[in-house]
Design an enzyme around this catalytic site. Structure first.
Site, PDB file in Angstrom:
ATOM      1  N   ASP A 188      38.784  40.018  42.173  1.00 36.36           N
ATOM      2  CA  ASP A 188      38.796  41.346  41.541  1.00 36.36           C
ATOM      3  C   ASP A 188      40.050  41.465  40.685  1.00 36.36           C
ATOM      4  OD1 ASP A 188      38.921  44.013  40.799  1.00 36.36           O
ATOM      5  OD2 ASP A 188      38.101  44.733  42.697  1.00 36.36           O
ATOM      6  N   HIS A 193      45.081  47.355  39.920  1.00 39.41           N
ATOM      7  CA  HIS A 193      45.704  46.934  41.166  1.00 39.41           C
ATOM      8  C   HIS A 193      46.955  46.086  40.962  1.00 39.41           C
ATOM      9  CE1 HIS A 193      42.069  48.533  42.890  1.00 39.41           C
ATOM     10  NE2 HIS A 193      41.343  47.693  42.169  1.00 39.41           N
ATOM     11  N   ILE A 208      47.238  50.714  42.838  1.00 42.89           N
ATOM     12  CA  ILE A 208      46.687  51.010  44.146  1.00 42.89           C
ATOM     13  C   ILE A 208      46.052  49.763  44.751  1.00 42.89           C
ATOM     14  CG2 ILE A 208      46.260  53.413  43.523  1.00 42.89           C
ATOM     15  CD1 ILE A 208      43.287  52.701  43.178  1.00 42.89           C
ATOM     16  N   GLY A 211      39.927  49.035  47.199  1.00 45.10           N
ATOM     17  CA  GLY A 211      39.182  49.642  48.292  1.00 45.10           C
ATOM     18  C   GLY A 211      38.548  48.603  49.199  1.00 45.10           C
TER      19      GLY A 211
END
Length: 285
Positions: A188, A193, A208, A211
């Site tokens: 990803d 991120h 962040i 998830g």
């Protein structure tokens, strides 16, 4: 309308070959924080090739997670602004233990399109099988803000009644400052991120955590704490993404035992248990 539900549902599935090996599995586990302490026999099951088992949430990144959310957004009948897209939820059904290395066929399609009024929800279903038969089925719930309101089916509610009473077990898992940088090596590459400038443009003070990293960390906590470290006991795992977490923070994972299932709630310890994962359930043998 940017989403043509009938066209999306009628589109031919996309099929491709995926493969993975022990290095991919080890890298994924390390991205979840496995290997601390490095010599702990329970952790060596996640890091040492001679003892390796596969946490079922590895299914979300096997073959670099393709087909997945991004693939779903390029299906016929779907033409949306990526800035309006949220990964709203994730579920897995595990048909048998995932081998530490393998080659399989992944078939992806839009399984449902729901009209939530202010948003549309696409369910991107991926079914994976190898020469011995089905391995797993994965559903990614993709929320597209501003694309609802055409009068379509609202779909089922994924909200669960809160668990009753105090949790049977609570554990905390610290997120390293570099954890998102390591986890993204499993496929990803979203700059949200890693790139502070991109994160600021998206409305966050800094990058962040993924998830799906929180998703994997939570399943590992359940397996290690309540399932005797036995990954083969996991039958299914579903969650709703309820908030963000930043590297450097601490996940507080609360677990309630049930009949063949564990209910889970995950929050950020430093922010008064601000929700991160909600409506989370692990079904097991």
């Amino acid at each position: 309308m940017p989403i043509d539900a009938a066209l999306a549902l009628a589109a031919e599935p996309r099929t491709g070959e995926i493969s993975w090996n022990t290095k991919d599995v080890q890298l994924y586990h390390l991205g979840l924080g496995a290997g601390t302490p490095a010599t702990d026999p329970d952790e060596l099951r996640y890091t040492l090739e001679s003892r390796l088992h596969v946490l079922p949430s590895f299914a979300t990144v096997a073959g670099n997670g393709s087909p997945g959310v991004i693939s779903g957004l390029s299906m016929p009948g779907v033409d949306v602004d990526l800035a309006r897209v949220l990964h709203g939820g994730q579920s897995l059904e595990i048909h048998r233990p995932i081998p530490v290395s393998g080659t399989a066929t992944a078939t992806g399609r839009i399984a449902a399109v729901h009209d939530k009024g202010k948003a549309a929800v696409l369910v991107m279903r991926t079914e994976v099988a190898d020469a011995e038969g089905p391995l797993w089925t994965s559903d990614a719930q993709i929320y597209v803000r501003g694309e609802g309101g055409w009068g379509g089916d609202r779909g089922p509610s994924t909200r669960l009644e809160p668990p009753a009473g105090d949790p049977d077990k609570t554990v905390e898992r610290h997120i390293r400052e570099d954890q998102a940088l390591l986890y993204r090596l499993s496929g990803d590459w979203n700059p949200l991120h890693a790139d502070p400038g991109f994160a600021e443009l998206a409305g966050f003070e800094r990058p962040i955590l993924h998830g799906l990293c929180t998703y994997g960390m939570t399943l590992k906590a359940v397996v290690d704490t309540l399932l005797d470290g036995d990954v083969s006991r996991v039958r299914s795992y579903a969650t709703r993404f309820a908030g963000v977490v930043f590297p450097g923070e601490t996940l507080r994972v609360r677990m309630w035992r049930g009949d063949g299932a564990v209910r889970v709630a995950v929050g950020v310890a430093e922010r008064d248990d601000a929700p991160v994962l909600a409506d989370t359930i692990v079904e097991h043998s």
